[in-house]
Design an enzyme around this catalytic site. Structure first.
Site, PDB file in Angstrom:
ATOM      1  N   ASP A 208       0.855  -1.180   0.000  1.00  0.00           N
ATOM      2  CA  ASP A 208       0.000   0.000   0.000  1.00  0.00           C
ATOM      3  C   ASP A 208       0.898   1.238   0.000  1.00  0.00           C
ATOM      4  O   ASP A 208       2.032   1.202   0.496  1.00  0.00           O
ATOM      5  CB  ASP A 208      -0.880   0.042   1.258  1.00  0.00           C
ATOM      6  CG  ASP A 208      -1.664  -1.241   1.471  1.00  0.00           C
ATOM      7  OD1 ASP A 208      -2.252  -1.733   0.495  1.00  0.00           O
ATOM      8  OD2 ASP A 208      -1.681  -1.736   2.617  1.00  0.00           O
ATOM      9  N   ASP A 247      -1.536  -2.560  -4.431  1.00  0.00           N
ATOM     10  CA  ASP A 247      -2.536  -3.009  -3.464  1.00  0.00           C
ATOM     11  C   ASP A 247      -3.411  -1.803  -3.127  1.00  0.00           C
ATOM     12  O   ASP A 247      -3.972  -1.182  -4.009  1.00  0.00           O
ATOM     13  CB  ASP A 247      -1.840  -3.605  -2.248  1.00  0.00           C
ATOM     14  CG  ASP A 247      -2.786  -4.423  -1.383  1.00  0.00           C
ATOM     15  OD1 ASP A 247      -3.953  -4.622  -1.774  1.00  0.00           O
ATOM     16  OD2 ASP A 247      -2.374  -4.867  -0.296  1.00  0.00           O
ATOM     17  N   ASP A 251      -4.590   1.636   3.645  1.00  0.00           N
ATOM     18  CA  ASP A 251      -5.296   0.573   4.355  1.00  0.00           C
ATOM     19  C   ASP A 251      -5.125   0.765   5.855  1.00  0.00           C
ATOM     20  O   ASP A 251      -4.025   1.096   6.329  1.00  0.00           O
ATOM     21  CB  ASP A 251      -4.778  -0.804   3.932  1.00  0.00           C
ATOM     22  CG  ASP A 251      -5.406  -1.270   2.619  1.00  0.00           C
ATOM     23  OD1 ASP A 251      -6.149  -0.488   1.999  1.00  0.00           O
ATOM     24  OD2 ASP A 251      -5.144  -2.417   2.213  1.00  0.00           O
ATOM     25  N   ARG A 303     -13.868   0.237  -2.756  1.00  0.00           N
ATOM     26  CA  ARG A 303     -13.275   0.482  -1.439  1.00  0.00           C
ATOM     27  C   ARG A 303     -12.978   1.968  -1.214  1.00  0.00           C
ATOM     28  O   ARG A 303     -11.829   2.375  -1.052  1.00  0.00           O
ATOM     29  CB  ARG A 303     -11.997  -0.341  -1.230  1.00  0.00           C
ATOM     30  CG  ARG A 303     -12.233  -1.835  -1.261  1.00  0.00           C
ATOM     31  CD  ARG A 303     -10.984  -2.610  -0.896  1.00  0.00           C
ATOM     32  NE  ARG A 303     -11.212  -4.051  -1.000  1.00  0.00           N
ATOM     33  CZ  ARG A 303     -10.277  -4.979  -0.793  1.00  0.00           C
ATOM     34  NH1 ARG A 303      -9.050  -4.598  -0.481  1.00  0.00           N
ATOM     35  NH2 ARG A 303     -10.574  -6.250  -0.901  1.00  0.00           N
TER      36      ARG A 303
END
Length: 428
Positions: A208, A247, A251, A303
């Site tokens: 990330d 990714d 996160d 997301r």
């Protein structure tokens, strides 16, 4: 004329009274304002504001950034990033690419030949090429994984501070501020093939742009997140699946808690923000309290965010839904409790309101003040009316009421404000 001259002199008097040594505010010493989201709870979030002069660094290279981070130590520190820092460089600053990290005979063509599902089957990859992939991935991780410790402020200088290719990790740390940075292209040279992922198999990437894991009291502000440089859409297809290299953008997992993300920009990415580790991660219960306000989500496939377990306050955000690949914006997953207030969505004609929210095991979404292409809509009612039965109906009872937040503007007002102010280089 005399009256006009007098008015000008009067207006200038406060400036003339300033001492000769007066300087502009030092944003690197800023702390999270009181009441500004979940990260303001308790002692609040101050980052490295208490750092002494010996722990204030201005960095322009990866080597300098690594030294300033001090291995993720808890020493109060302020790190000012000037210009562009590329994590994929050696200690002398020489650029590195995927070929420089490859070792033990790793070769993508050989990897594809070894684990082609038509011959390898559905078993997890194992053997010489997978061992070589892991060794190569470890070499890249030594370069690009950068740990940010407790009591740290990491802030960009001016309007063009960039960290590219890095996986910034705030792991088991507390009291961290990340501001005014363009974080881009955390590019995984060695994604792994997972035959059983999603039924058809898929590529799994490692990095990330910013990962909060077990982190508490974190403020992310005026940060731009993107894949700029290597968009996944430009990657080839292998085993009938896109060869993903990125990714998440941000996160927030593994029982992270008390996080505020404000005035940031998330752009042109597939899976932007995951809050919560997984459906079985019951250790996340009572944690993952996150506030997202005045952020822009532009060209995000899914997301934005997807939430498990957390109490998430989502207000005054701007969504620009683009492209044919959009799946959803707000993901309501296991035991999540989302309060969404006064958010504005812009979408092309083929996107429906029902496409904005997706529910899995979660059911709780309290929403109000939502605009869709300028018109007021009720996300919950429309989701329940149009879901095909493959998703669970939503209820408005989330079991909590946000009390820590800035002034909540109308969606229309916030929409214009976010367009002007969100992202790196736009600190007030």
């Amino acid at each position: 004329m005399r009256l006009r001259q007098l008015a000008v002199v009067t207006a200038l008097l406060p400036l003339l009274a300033l001492p000769a040594h007066a300087e502009a505010r030092d944003a690197s010493r800023d702390t999270l304002p009181a009441g500004d989201g979940w990260a303001a709870q308790g002692p609040g979030t101050t980052g490295g504001a208490a750092a002494d002069a010996g722990h204030v660094h201005t960095v322009t290279t990866r080597a300098q950034l690594v030294r300033a981070l001090d291995g993720g130590s808890d020493t109060p520190k302020i790190i000012k990033v000037a210009g562009t820092i590329d994590a994929n460089t050696d200690d002398a600053g020489r650029p590195l690419d995927c070929a420089d990290y490859a070792t033990d005979g790793y070769d993508l063509a050989s990897y594809l030949a070894a684990y082609d599902p038509r011959t390898w089957g559905a078993a997890k990859p194992a053997g010489p090429q997978e061992d070589a992939r892991q060794a190569s991935a470890a070499r890249q991780a030594e370069r690009v994984v950068l740990k940010v410790g407790s009591h740290t402020t990491l802030i960009g200088v001016g309007a063009k501070a960039v960290i590219k290719g890095a996986n910034l990790q705030v792991r088991n740390a507390t009291n961290v501020i990340v501001r005014n940075l363009d974080l881009r292209d955390a590019y995984d040279c060695f994604p792994v093939w997972q035959p059983n992922n999603g039924g058809l198999g898929d590529w799994k990437t490692a990095y990330d742009n910013l990962w909060l894991s077990g982190a508490t009291h974190v403020w992310v502000d005026h940060v731009t997140f993107s894949d700029r440089g290597h968009p996944d859409a430009d990657e080839p297809t292998h085993f009938a699946r896109n060869h993903l290299r990125h990714d998440g953008l941000l996160d927030i997992t593994n029982a992270s808690d008390l996080v505020t993300v404000s005035f940031s920009r998330f752009a042109d990415h597939d899976k932007a923000m995951l809050i919560g580790s997984g459906d079985t991660a019951t250790g996340d219960r009572g944690r993952l309290r996150v506030t997202l306000h005045h952020n822009e989500f532009r060209g995000i496939v899914q997301r934005a965010p997807r939430v498990r377990f957390g109490q998430v306050h989502l207000y005054n955000n701007r969504y620009l839904v683009t492209g044919d690949d959009h799946r959803y914006s707000i993901g309501v997953s296991t035991e999540s409790a989302i309060v969404a207030e006064n958010n504005a969505f812009h979408a092309p004609g083929h996107i429906e309101v029902a496409d904005l929210v997706k529910s899995w095991n979660g059911t709780a979404l309290q929403q109000s003040g939502t605009l869709f292409n300028g018109y007021p809509v009720d996300l919950l009612t429309i989701h329940n009316a149009y879901n095909s039965g493959s998703e669970r109906d939503l209820v408005a009872d989330v079991g909590w009421t946000p009390t820590l937040h800035t002034k909540i503007d109308s969606a229309r007002t916030a929409d214009h404000r976010v367009a002007r102010e969100a992202g790196a280089g736009r600190l007030p």
